[in-house]
Design an enzyme around this catalytic site. Structure first.
Site, short mmCIF file in Angstrom:
data_model
loop_
_atom_site.label_atom_id
_atom_site.label_comp_id
_atom_site.label_asym_id
_atom_site.label_seq_id
_atom_site.Cartn_x
_atom_site.Cartn_y
_atom_site.Cartn_z
N GLY A 24 0.82 -1.22 0.00
CA GLY A 24 0.00 0.00 0.00
C GLY A 24 0.85 1.26 0.00
O GLY A 24 0.54 2.24 -0.70
N ASP A 25 1.93 1.25 0.76
CA ASP A 25 2.82 2.40 0.81
C ASP A 25 3.52 2.63 -0.53
O ASP A 25 3.59 3.76 -1.02
CB ASP A 25 3.87 2.21 1.90
CG ASP A 25 3.29 2.30 3.30
OD1 ASP A 25 2.89 3.40 3.70
OD2 ASP A 25 3.25 1.27 3.99
#
Length: 400
Positions: A172-173
């Protein structure tokens, strides 16, 4: 391959990185890989927590050696007004500001975009946060794992009927970071035309949601809620992982002609000629039988045997790589995807190469990841601070 001094296509651009850990710093690292000058602001004393994440060698995480290459470090206390003033001086000279604080943090320091752009109209500000700079969730703390869940990815991860699993990295990052870099490059093109900067607002969950393919339109059109399917690719067949005598392989035989070659290769010419398996729709309807046939064949052979037979038949197939497999694979090294980097602590470590490959202005690793505050003095001198000024800032613990 060791470090290089190639300038890169973003040479001449100045980036100030504020924030820590993954999302913002990964974006700044990517810009640095392609030639931008990156000044990373870290809190004096401990610095970015990533310095101590996962496996540590000589006091510093080896992850840090990748995430912070091509960066300079200034240790600056942003909690103090004078530290914020120094940061503003750096931002006044910057092309790009990257930050991943919780929304409102910079505003509380008097560093909102309107104020910063008044002094630097061409400034491009990349803001990465859990839920974005607006909306009812903006003030909630958000990490990559939450973004993966809210973006729809976690629900699809794992085996049917079991607890969802993470993919093993903070995807996600990094997805948010890459979307941020796309935004920066688009904003640079707009600035080239208009002379004006702008804000890029990236939310972790939105970056994940953006790569979720047909998830939403399937629900909108059919009320279909896609479910986890393990290693299979639902609705596209065959594409799955299959057991061998000494491991597993991934086989993608979902093209019509590929499927026929696959069935001939595994000694099932009868299935290759069946009309009900000639198209993807028919194979999906008979997926249990198709997967069973492939699995029966692979389970009697080693991984290498399966790779040899299916590769000869021009069927997409691959082993499941570990870090050891990657490090020993000649293709990775032939494409400079494994680089040897000399660290500031004096040892060599292999790190991932640079993606994407540009033919005319490729990226490069020009400097190793810095020690905390390694470049503080030279950065302050470039701002016009005297040696006495720098000494006084150190005494007051504004810099480190």
């Amino acid at each position: 391959m060791t470090t290089s001094h190639t300038s890169g296509p973003l040479s001449g651009l100045k980036v100030v990185e504020m924030g820590q850990l993954i999302a913002g710093p990964f974006a700044a690292k990517t810009l640095g890989d392609f030639g931008a000058e990156v000044i990373k602001i870290e809190p004096p004393g401990k610095g970015d927590p990533l310095r101590q994440w996962r496996l540590i060698k000589d006091g510093t995480s080896v992850w840090w050696q990748v995430q912070s290459r091509n960066k300079q470090s200034i240790a600056l206390d942003l909690r103090q007004a004078e530290g914020q003033a120094i940061a503003r001086e750096l931002i006044d000279q910057a092309d790009i500001l990257v930050e991943n604080f919780r929304p409102g943090t910079l505003e509380n320091w008097g560093m909102d975009y309107d104020s910063l752009s008044a002094a630097n109209p061409g400034l491009i500000m990349l803001r990465v946060s859990g839920y974005g700079q607006t909306g009812p969730y903006r003030d909630k703390p958000g990490f990559g794992v939450v973004g993966e869940a809210m973006g729809g990815l976690r629900h699809l991860s794992g085996e049917p009927g079991r607890v969802p699993v993470r993919c093993g990295i903070s995807i996600g990052d990094t997805l948010a970071s890459l979307h941020g870099v796309i935004g920066v490059l688009a904003a640079l093109q707009h600035r080239h035309v208009s002379g004006k900067g702008q804000v890029i607002d990236v939310a972790l969950h939105e970056a994940v949601f953006n790569v979720m393919e047909s998830l939403l339109p399937e629900y909108s059109a059919f009320g279909e809620v896609r479910q986890p399917a393990g290693s299979a690719l639902p609705g596209i067949a065959p594409s799955n992982a299959y057991r061998c005598t000494d491991g597993q392989v991934l086989v993608a035989g979902n093209g019509d002609s590929i499927f026929k070659r696959l069935m001939v290769a595994i000694d099932r010419p009868d299935m290759a000629e069946r009309e009900d398996l000639a198209t993807n729709t028919g194979r999906v309807a008979n997926i249990v039988e198709v997967d069973g046939a492939i699995g029966e064949w692979t389970s009697a052979r080693t991984v290498d045997e399966v790779l040899q037979v299916l590769s000869a038949a021009e069927v997409p197939v691959g082993r499941i790589y570990t870090a050891k497999d990657i490090a020993e694979d000649p293709h990775y090294r032939a494409r400079d995807m494994i680089l040897t980097q000399q660290t500031r602590d004096g040892y060599e470590v292999e790190v991932p190469g640079i993606v994407p490959k540009l033919s005319g202005t490729p990226g490069s690793v020009r400097r190793a990841a810095p020690h905390l505050g390694e470049n503080t003095d030279e950065i302050l001198r470039a701002l016009g601070r005297s040696e006495d000024d720098i000494a006084q800032l150190r005494e007051r613990k504004l810099v480190g």
